[in-house]
Write an enzyme that holds these catalytic residues in place. Structure first.
Site, PDB file in Angstrom:
ATOM      1  N   ASP A 188      35.123-122.760 -53.949  1.00 33.92           N
ATOM      2  CA  ASP A 188      33.958-122.004 -53.493  1.00 33.92           C
ATOM      3  C   ASP A 188      34.264-121.468 -52.092  1.00 33.92           C
ATOM      4  O   ASP A 188      35.153-121.981 -51.406  1.00 33.92           O
ATOM      5  CB  ASP A 188      32.734-122.940 -53.469  1.00 33.92           C
ATOM      6  CG  ASP A 188      31.538-122.304 -52.791  1.00 33.92           C
ATOM      7  OD1 ASP A 188      31.110-121.226 -53.237  1.00 33.92           O
ATOM      8  OD2 ASP A 188      31.036-122.885 -51.807  1.00 33.92           O
ATOM      9  N   ASP A 241      31.624-119.821 -49.290  1.00 35.44           N
ATOM     10  CA  ASP A 241      30.688-120.123 -48.194  1.00 35.44           C
ATOM     11  C   ASP A 241      30.399-121.621 -48.101  1.00 35.44           C
ATOM     12  O   ASP A 241      29.901-122.217 -49.054  1.00 35.44           O
ATOM     13  CB  ASP A 241      29.361-119.381 -48.390  1.00 35.44           C
ATOM     14  CG  ASP A 241      29.510-117.868 -48.260  1.00 35.44           C
ATOM     15  OD1 ASP A 241      30.246-117.413 -47.389  1.00 35.44           O
ATOM     16  OD2 ASP A 241      28.860-117.156 -49.059  1.00 35.44           O
ATOM     17  N   ASP A 271      30.542-126.905 -52.214  1.00 36.42           N
ATOM     18  CA  ASP A 271      29.625-127.647 -51.336  1.00 36.42           C
ATOM     19  C   ASP A 271      28.213-127.759 -51.898  1.00 36.42           C
ATOM     20  O   ASP A 271      27.341-128.298 -51.234  1.00 36.42           O
ATOM     21  CB  ASP A 271      29.560-126.981 -49.954  1.00 36.42           C
ATOM     22  CG  ASP A 271      28.838-125.640 -49.993  1.00 36.42           C
ATOM     23  OD1 ASP A 271      29.042-124.891 -50.973  1.00 36.42           O
ATOM     24  OD2 ASP A 271      28.066-125.347 -49.066  1.00 36.42           O
TER      25      ASP A 271
END
Lengths: 268, 268
Positions: free
Chosen positions: A18, A20, A216
């Site tokens: 991922d 961001d 996250d």
């Protein structure tokens, strides 16, 4: 690190990251990210970025990664925007597409040969983050969908991180249209849907079972990994706190406080 | 006419009329409406208009009714906008209110002494139909709610009728905000909530059981009447078709094809 899968990290053939909150923050790299990506590549693993980002083109994202010192290039990035363009172009190469979204989204759709229109008739309405949102624009999107256009959400993220704090994500536009047309999108391309991860596995030539998603978010990354059939490693560098993690039933396969910890677990 | 209640129309002390599709169309009166309202008044019944309209002030609505020949004045109109302003002013007279809505909504809130603000801090966020919707404006509303402001929807209508066809209603703004903040409005003032009808009964000095709501919507008017405890007469002059009616479980107490039919049933 918590490891529930009993499988060594080095057993995975591909690492999907991922963006961001995992590799980058709005103002630069997440600490440890450049070294971790370099380590994974050094072990001969296949690597891709899988991101819901609907504001920037792959070129812009690659430039941002380079500036942050993360060794990944444009060809290793798969965004929900790209996947949306491929999906539509694959279904109907000359489709008329009404976009409520960013310039980056419009550019990517046009690059795939799709015809951008400002009002009905249209075969597709695509919803993303739109800084130039207006009532007439949303009204035309509603009209197109009620006249038969497919309703495609690039993603349904509630927020996007920016240098000045979080701002509303694509959910703002999707929620507005959905409330008026009276139905959810026909397709959600980005995570938590599995399409982006499956496409990355296809491009990398690996089975989902041999891929590990590193992200996250328990709301976006975890269900995407489950639906695609990849393993999932949570990093606590972004939106998820330890308290969030303690509250969930479905545990990630791995939990790392930082990507530095992940790198150490790879033995490099 | 279908009558399921077994109660004569002349038994009701008060008649509450919906506006759009019941008394007026965008281009004038619904045929039979002026005569029906005159007949009801002639029988000495109390009368009020209860409308979700969030675009026009009561003065503008009264002017439109007069132009259409419907004998009702400003004091006999209760809009969701007025009810919203009364609700907030009653709870907190000097509240800071962030509006995502029309000039009419802003004017009515200001007339009730509330302080209009363009961004947080605010105690209330009010969502209605907003022709000047923008991404920054919606982002500020989201931020205010996440910082503790109450989230008030004037109504949750999907559409509003206009002279050029239907356009998205307050649901567009409510849906956008709701999708990002992750919760529905704390209060929905307009129908299908009962607040507007209860306020009308209070103003007219009648018990809800002695009031009849006359409206054209099974989605908005019927549940509002049930929740408020008034009887409900459906007219087929607006959004509801005979086929829609055939599909519902909860039958209106009365069904009239037009207000002329209602007038005839009053024996006048």
């Amino acid at each position: 690190m918590t490891e529930s899968g009993g499988r060594r990290l080095t057993d995975f053939a591909a690492f999907l990251f991922d963006l961001d909150g995992t590799l980058t923050y709005p103002d630069g790299a997440v600490p440890g990210a450049p070294e971790a990506v370099r380590a994974v590549k050094g072990l001969g693993k296949k690597v891709a970025v899988v991101t819901n980002n609907s504001r920037l083109s792959r070129r812009q994202l690659a430039a941002a990664l380079r500036r942050s010192g993360v060794p990944l290039d444009e060809g290793e990035i798969l965004t929900a925007v790209t996947a949306t363009a491929r999906l539509i172009a694959g279904q109907r190469p000359d489709a008329r597409v009404l976009v409520v979204g960013s310039a980056g989204l419009r550019a990517e759709l046009a690059e795939h040969g799709l015809r951008l229109v400002e009002g009905p008739p249209a075969e597709y309405v695509v919803a993303g983050v739109d800084p130039d949102l207006s009532y007439p624009k949303l009204a035309r999107a509603v009209e197109a969908i009620l006249s038969g256009a497919a309703f495609i959400a690039v993603n349904v993220d509630r927020f996007v991180p920016t240098e000045t704090g979080r701002m509303p994500g694509a959910a703002l536009v999707v929620g507005a249209i959905q409330a008026v047309v009276g139905r959810p999108p026909d397709v959600v391309v980005g995570k938590p849907a599995p399409g982006l991860l499956l496409e990355a596995c296809r491009v990398l030539g690996v089975r989902p079972a041999d891929a590990l998603l590193v992200g996250d978010s328990l709301a976006s990354d975890l269900p995407a990994a489950r639906a695609a059939g990849t393993a999932f490693a949570l990093v606590l560098s972004g939106v998820t706190s330890g308290a969030d993690l303690a509250a969930v039933q479905d545990r990630p396969d791995y939990v790392f406080s930082t990507l530095t910890e992940l790198r150490e677990c790879l033995g490099v």
